[in-house]
Every structure is written in C-alpha cells, then in structure tokens.
Design a protein around this motif. Structure first.
Motif, PDB file in Angstrom:
ATOM      1  N   ASN A  36       0.257  -1.277   0.037  1.00 30.62           N
ATOM      2  CA  ASN A  36      -0.043   0.118   0.264  1.00 30.62           C
ATOM      3  C   ASN A  36       0.885   1.311  -0.298  1.00 30.62           C
ATOM      4  OD1 ASN A  36      -2.450  -1.528   0.240  1.00 30.62           O
ATOM      5  ND2 ASN A  36      -2.490  -1.865   2.160  1.00 30.62           N
ATOM      6  N   ILE A  37       2.372   0.986  -0.054  1.00 33.10           N
ATOM      7  CA  ILE A  37       3.189   2.398   0.288  1.00 33.10           C
ATOM      8  C   ILE A  37       2.924   1.996  -1.635  1.00 33.10           C
ATOM      9  CG2 ILE A  37       5.310   3.338   0.348  1.00 33.10           C
ATOM     10  CD1 ILE A  37       4.974   1.150   3.049  1.00 33.10           C
ATOM     11  N   HIS A  38       3.263   3.766  -1.846  1.00 32.57           N
ATOM     12  CA  HIS A  38       3.696   4.302  -2.988  1.00 32.57           C
ATOM     13  C   HIS A  38       4.805   5.255  -3.417  1.00 32.57           C
ATOM     14  CE1 HIS A  38       0.257   1.980  -4.467  1.00 32.57           C
ATOM     15  NE2 HIS A  38      -0.436   1.927  -3.893  1.00 32.57           N
ATOM     16  N   VAL A  39       5.445   5.122  -4.255  1.00 35.60           N
ATOM     17  CA  VAL A  39       6.963   6.225  -3.448  1.00 35.60           C
ATOM     18  C   VAL A  39       7.204   6.870  -5.930  1.00 35.60           C
ATOM     19  CG1 VAL A  39       7.168   5.584  -1.798  1.00 35.60           C
ATOM     20  CG2 VAL A  39       8.248   4.687  -3.911  1.00 35.60           C
ATOM     21  N   GLY A  40       7.710   7.838  -5.492  1.00 32.96           N
ATOM     22  CA  GLY A  40       7.492   8.457  -6.916  1.00 32.96           C
ATOM     23  C   GLY A  40       9.582   8.383  -7.445  1.00 32.96           C
ATOM     24  N   ALA A  80      -3.685   1.678   5.315  1.00 34.01           N
ATOM     25  CA  ALA A  80      -4.480   2.688   3.518  1.00 34.01           C
ATOM     26  C   ALA A  80      -3.245   2.927   2.959  1.00 34.01           C
ATOM     27  CB  ALA A  80      -5.285   3.557   5.220  1.00 34.01           C
ATOM     28  N   GLU A  81      -3.443   3.433   2.053  1.00 31.66           N
ATOM     29  CA  GLU A  81      -2.595   3.507   0.998  1.00 31.66           C
ATOM     30  C   GLU A  81      -2.129   4.867   1.519  1.00 31.66           C
ATOM     31  OE1 GLU A  81      -4.485   4.241  -2.719  1.00 31.66           O
ATOM     32  OE2 GLU A  81      -3.491   2.200  -3.173  1.00 31.66           O
ATOM     33  N   VAL A  82      -0.469   5.279   1.402  1.00 28.31           N
ATOM     34  CA  VAL A  82       0.192   5.858   1.413  1.00 28.31           C
ATOM     35  C   VAL A  82       1.072   6.497  -0.338  1.00 28.31           C
ATOM     36  CG1 VAL A  82       2.519   6.770   3.139  1.00 28.31           C
ATOM     37  CG2 VAL A  82       0.780   5.422   4.051  1.00 28.31           C
ATOM     38  N   LYS A  83       1.163   7.901  -0.650  1.00 22.16           N
ATOM     39  CA  LYS A  83       1.910   7.535  -1.906  1.00 22.16           C
ATOM     40  C   LYS A  83       2.069   9.195  -1.303  1.00 22.16           C
ATOM     41  CE  LYS A  83      -2.894   6.434  -4.193  1.00 22.16           C
ATOM     42  NZ  LYS A  83      -3.537   6.922  -4.843  1.00 22.16           N
ATOM     43  N   PHE A  84       3.868   9.085  -1.882  1.00 23.04           N
ATOM     44  CA  PHE A  84       4.911  10.015  -1.623  1.00 23.04           C
ATOM     45  C   PHE A  84       4.547  10.520  -3.427  1.00 23.04           C
ATOM     46  CE2 PHE A  84       5.508   7.626   2.476  1.00 23.04           C
ATOM     47  CZ  PHE A  84       5.991   8.124   2.288  1.00 23.04           C
ATOM     48  N   GLY A  85       5.192  11.822  -3.229  1.00 27.94           N
ATOM     49  CA  GLY A  85       4.914  12.420  -4.670  1.00 27.94           C
ATOM     50  C   GLY A  85       6.221  11.874  -5.083  1.00 27.94           C
ATOM     51  N   ASN A  86       7.258  12.831  -5.853  1.00 27.78           N
ATOM     52  CA  ASN A  86       8.672  12.784  -6.494  1.00 27.78           C
ATOM     53  C   ASN A  86       9.256  13.545  -5.780  1.00 27.78           C
ATOM     54  OD1 ASN A  86       8.293  11.159  -8.729  1.00 27.78           O
ATOM     55  ND2 ASN A  86       7.354  13.116 -10.066  1.00 27.78           N
ATOM     56  N   ASN A  87      10.772  13.139  -5.158  1.00 28.73           N
ATOM     57  CA  ASN A  87      11.208  14.321  -4.719  1.00 28.73           C
ATOM     58  C   ASN A  87      11.225  14.423  -3.053  1.00 28.73           C
ATOM     59  OD1 ASN A  87      13.064  14.698  -7.153  1.00 28.73           O
ATOM     60  ND2 ASN A  87      11.716  15.918  -7.405  1.00 28.73           N
TER      61      ASN A  87
END
Length: 187
Positions: free
Chosen positions: A73-77, A92-99
């Motif tokens: 559920n971890i999404h990283v840019g 739950a989902e954890v989303k990180f953008g770029n940089n």
C-alpha cells in the motif's frame, strides 16, 4: 466485501483475517530481508523494495532499519529517500510524490482505532490514507497521522506531529503542527 477491501476502503475490518495475516507476514519477511541486506548490495536492496512496495519510481533509497505493515500500500515517486528507523504503517494507501526525503525516525501512520473503548476492545480497526506531494522533506522524529494530505514543497520540522492536512509551499512544525512559514518556491 473482503476484510482487505474493507481495510482499504476505510471501513472497520478484522486485522486477524487470514488473508491480511499472510500479507503482513510477507511484508515482515521482505523488510527483514531488506534490513539484513548489506549496503554493499544496493541493487539487491532496490529489488527487495520494488517487490515490497505497491509502486516505485526511479532512484529509491531506504536506510535500515525500515518497517511497514503491508508494503503493497506504499507508493513512491522518483528520488525517494528514507533515513534510518523509518516506520510506515500502510494499512491504507500511503502515496509520496517525486523528490521526497524522510529524515531519521519518521513515522507515517494510516492505522487508527475507535475512540469508544467498547468498539476498540472488539479488535476491529480502521485506517485513513496519507498523501504527500512532490518535493517534500519530513524532518527527524516527525509523525504524520492518519488521513493527512500534504501539498507540494512542504517541509515538516523535526519532531512535528501532523494531525491535519496542509497545502503547498509551507514549513510546518509543532504539536499539533501549524504553519510556521510560507515557502516561496522558485519555478
């Protein structure tokens, strides 16, 4: 609706469900492997992270020790860095953008429990997703609580406890976190 579907939908779910137990075991084994793999074998570490996380961009680096609940559920840019002792409870989902940069001992927690003691003692849990924008830096010992969204170019001061969402271009800090400064992002 399966317990996993309930969990990801932010509904009460049973964490002792057989499917969820297997998924957490898989994540524990992968994080154990990651944490035991020498920094001399960086490509192997990246392969483990790619297998553990739901999605990854390019140039991912995580220092040991690292822990999470499910990993999937971890999404990283692109250009993601997590320093020593990072814990991401990705119920739950954890989303990180770029940089995005995470300093030592950062905690990112989607998991939560009912306030009512009778409901809490039932064993049911719930979770709220966390979204972190592009170009964010989270300082050491900061905690990001369930349901928080941070916009782009946010800096979280060391030791901050982030209990609510913030927009773009701010330095936040304190307990609970509040805006300390507006950041002028040059584009």
């Amino acid at each position: 609706m399966s317990e996993k579907e309930k969990m990801l939908a932010g509904k009460f779910y049973d964490p002792n469900d057989e499917e969820l137990l297997k998924l957490r075991l898989k994540a524990r084994l992968l994080t154990e492997e990651l944490n035991k793999t020498s920094v001399e074998f960086q490509q192997k570490r990246v392969e483990i992270i790619n297998h553990l996380f739901g999605t990854t961009g390019d140039n991912i680096h995580i220092e040991s020790s690292f822990n999470c609940d499910y990993g999937s559920n971890i999404h990283v840019g692109d250009n993601f860095y997590a320093n020593f002792g990072c814990v991401i409870l990705d119920v739950a989902e954890v989303k990180f953008g770029n940089n995005c940069l995470l300093a030592p001992q950062v905690g990112v927690y989607t998991a939560t429990h009912p306030l009512d003691p009778i409901e809490r003692n039932s064993g049911l849990e719930l979770a709220k997703p966390i979204n972190i924008g592009d170009n964010c830096w989270i300082g050491g010992h900061a905690v990001i609580n369930p349901g928080v969204t941070l916009g782009d170019n946010v800096v979280v001061a060391s030791g901050a406890v982030v209990t609510k969402s913030f927009g773009n271009n701010v330095l936040i800090g304190g307990n609970p976190a509040r805006v300390l400064k507006v950041i002028c992002a040059d584009n």
